[in-house]
Motif scaffolding. Structure first.
Motif, PDB file in Angstrom:
ATOM      1  N   SER A  75       0.857  -1.174   0.000  1.00  0.00           N
ATOM      2  CA  SER A  75       0.000   0.000   0.000  1.00  0.00           C
ATOM      3  C   SER A  75       0.895   1.226   0.000  1.00  0.00           C
ATOM      4  O   SER A  75       2.056   1.152   0.372  1.00  0.00           O
ATOM      5  CB  SER A  75      -0.926   0.002   1.214  1.00  0.00           C
ATOM      6  N   SER A  76       0.355   2.318  -0.421  1.00  0.00           N
ATOM      7  CA  SER A  76       1.179   3.519  -0.503  1.00  0.00           C
ATOM      8  C   SER A  76       0.479   4.678   0.194  1.00  0.00           C
ATOM      9  O   SER A  76      -0.731   4.663   0.379  1.00  0.00           O
ATOM     10  CB  SER A  76       1.444   3.865  -1.976  1.00  0.00           C
ATOM     11  N   PRO A  77       1.268   5.668   0.584  1.00  0.00           N
ATOM     12  CA  PRO A  77       0.673   6.851   1.209  1.00  0.00           C
ATOM     13  C   PRO A  77      -0.277   7.544   0.239  1.00  0.00           C
ATOM     14  O   PRO A  77      -0.105   7.460  -0.974  1.00  0.00           O
ATOM     15  CB  PRO A  77       1.872   7.742   1.517  1.00  0.00           C
ATOM     16  N   SER A  78      -1.247   8.223   0.777  1.00  0.00           N
ATOM     17  CA  SER A  78      -2.198   8.913  -0.086  1.00  0.00           C
ATOM     18  C   SER A  78      -2.206  10.407   0.225  1.00  0.00           C
ATOM     19  O   SER A  78      -1.945  10.814   1.349  1.00  0.00           O
ATOM     20  CB  SER A  78      -3.603   8.336   0.114  1.00  0.00           C
ATOM     21  N   ILE A  79      -2.488  11.183  -0.800  1.00  0.00           N
ATOM     22  CA  ILE A  79      -2.591  12.635  -0.650  1.00  0.00           C
ATOM     23  C   ILE A  79      -4.065  12.982  -0.499  1.00  0.00           C
ATOM     24  O   ILE A  79      -4.900  12.569  -1.298  1.00  0.00           O
ATOM     25  CB  ILE A  79      -1.990  13.360  -1.863  1.00  0.00           C
ATOM     26  N   GLU A  80      -4.356  13.716   0.550  1.00  0.00           N
ATOM     27  CA  GLU A  80      -5.724  14.139   0.816  1.00  0.00           C
ATOM     28  C   GLU A  80      -5.808  15.648   0.684  1.00  0.00           C
ATOM     29  O   GLU A  80      -4.890  16.369   1.070  1.00  0.00           O
ATOM     30  CB  GLU A  80      -6.132  13.726   2.226  1.00  0.00           C
ATOM     31  N   ILE A  81      -6.913  16.128   0.156  1.00  0.00           N
ATOM     32  CA  ILE A  81      -7.147  17.557  -0.002  1.00  0.00           C
ATOM     33  C   ILE A  81      -8.311  17.948   0.888  1.00  0.00           C
ATOM     34  O   ILE A  81      -9.398  17.375   0.791  1.00  0.00           O
ATOM     35  CB  ILE A  81      -7.435  17.921  -1.470  1.00  0.00           C
ATOM     36  N   ASN A  82      -8.084  18.914   1.763  1.00  0.00           N
ATOM     37  CA  ASN A  82      -9.130  19.391   2.662  1.00  0.00           C
ATOM     38  C   ASN A  82      -9.873  20.538   1.981  1.00  0.00           C
ATOM     39  O   ASN A  82      -9.376  21.646   1.886  1.00  0.00           O
ATOM     40  CB  ASN A  82      -8.517  19.852   3.983  1.00  0.00           C
ATOM     41  N   ARG A  83     -11.070  20.272   1.517  1.00  0.00           N
ATOM     42  CA  ARG A  83     -11.863  21.274   0.798  1.00  0.00           C
ATOM     43  C   ARG A  83     -12.884  21.976   1.701  1.00  0.00           C
ATOM     44  O   ARG A  83     -13.588  22.863   1.268  1.00  0.00           O
ATOM     45  CB  ARG A  83     -12.584  20.619  -0.370  1.00  0.00           C
ATOM     46  N   SER A  84     -12.950  21.572   2.963  1.00  0.00           N
ATOM     47  CA  SER A  84     -14.014  22.075   3.827  1.00  0.00           C
ATOM     48  C   SER A  84     -13.651  23.357   4.571  1.00  0.00           C
ATOM     49  O   SER A  84     -14.504  23.931   5.224  1.00  0.00           O
ATOM     50  CB  SER A  84     -14.397  20.996   4.833  1.00  0.00           C
ATOM     51  N   THR A  85     -12.415  23.788   4.506  1.00  0.00           N
ATOM     52  CA  THR A  85     -12.011  24.978   5.255  1.00  0.00           C
ATOM     53  C   THR A  85     -11.609  26.106   4.331  1.00  0.00           C
ATOM     54  O   THR A  85     -11.325  25.902   3.156  1.00  0.00           O
ATOM     55  CB  THR A  85     -10.826  24.663   6.190  1.00  0.00           C
ATOM     56  N   MET A  86     -11.599  27.318   4.893  1.00  0.00           N
ATOM     57  CA  MET A  86     -11.117  28.481   4.166  1.00  0.00           C
ATOM     58  C   MET A  86     -10.333  29.326   5.157  1.00  0.00           C
ATOM     59  O   MET A  86     -10.879  29.776   6.163  1.00  0.00           O
ATOM     60  CB  MET A  86     -12.264  29.286   3.570  1.00  0.00           C
ATOM     61  N   TYR A  87      -9.047  29.508   4.905  1.00  0.00           N
ATOM     62  CA  TYR A  87      -8.190  30.241   5.829  1.00  0.00           C
ATOM     63  C   TYR A  87      -8.018  31.699   5.387  1.00  0.00           C
ATOM     64  O   TYR A  87      -8.003  32.591   6.206  1.00  0.00           O
ATOM     65  CB  TYR A  87      -6.833  29.543   5.919  1.00  0.00           C
ATOM     66  N   ASN A  88      -7.907  31.914   4.108  1.00  0.00           N
ATOM     67  CA  ASN A  88      -7.697  33.267   3.566  1.00  0.00           C
ATOM     68  C   ASN A  88      -8.965  33.786   2.893  1.00  0.00           C
ATOM     69  O   ASN A  88      -9.879  33.028   2.576  1.00  0.00           O
ATOM     70  CB  ASN A  88      -6.542  33.263   2.557  1.00  0.00           C
TER      71      ASN A  88
END
Length: 132
Positions: A75-88
């Motif tokens: 198995s390999s590491p996975s890249i996750e994208i957090n779309r639920s937040t807004m910082y700027n």
């Protein structure tokens, strides 16, 4: 005899692969800190690495190439994208302070793995030289 096929070498190799992927994701986040609508990426590796260490499989000795390999799952590491937040204000969620801290933490992790790998090679070198 497979000198570099031991489980410790493979674990270090997997750790380095994960650290490299994390470095890439953090670098992309830092490079896009001011890009509108960019969403920060995170690598989930420690969970995958820990699962691999806990679920070591039994290796089978094959007497024929026609036999099925088992215990070779990877198995390999996975890249996750957090779309639920807004910082700027521009709909970007990259926190530069967090990213710089993660970059430093990843560098320490990478250096620790390299030190461990160097220790393994030093041990092999000592054995080859006959303990001198």
């Amino acid at each position: 005899m497979d000198l570099f096929g031991s489980s410790s070498f493979k674990a270090i190799e997997r750790g380095l692969e994960g650290a490299q992927l994390r470095q890439k994701a953090i670098s992309q986040n830092i490079a896009n800190v001011d890009t509108p609508n960019y969403k920060a990426k995170q690598v989930s590796f420690k969970h995958t690495f820990q699962n691999e260490m806990n679920n070591q499989t039994i290796r089978a000795h094959k007497t024929s190439d026609g036999h099925i390999d088992f215990g070779t799952r990877k198995s390999s590491p996975s890249i996750e994208i957090n779309r639920s937040t807004m910082y700027n204000h521009n709909n970007n969620n990259v926190d530069i302070d967090l990213e710089m801290a993660e970059l430093a933490k990843n560098q320490i992790y990478y250096n620790a793995l390299i030190d461990r790998l160097n220790g393994r090679f030093t041990s092999l070198q000592t054995v080859i030289k006959g303990g001198r």
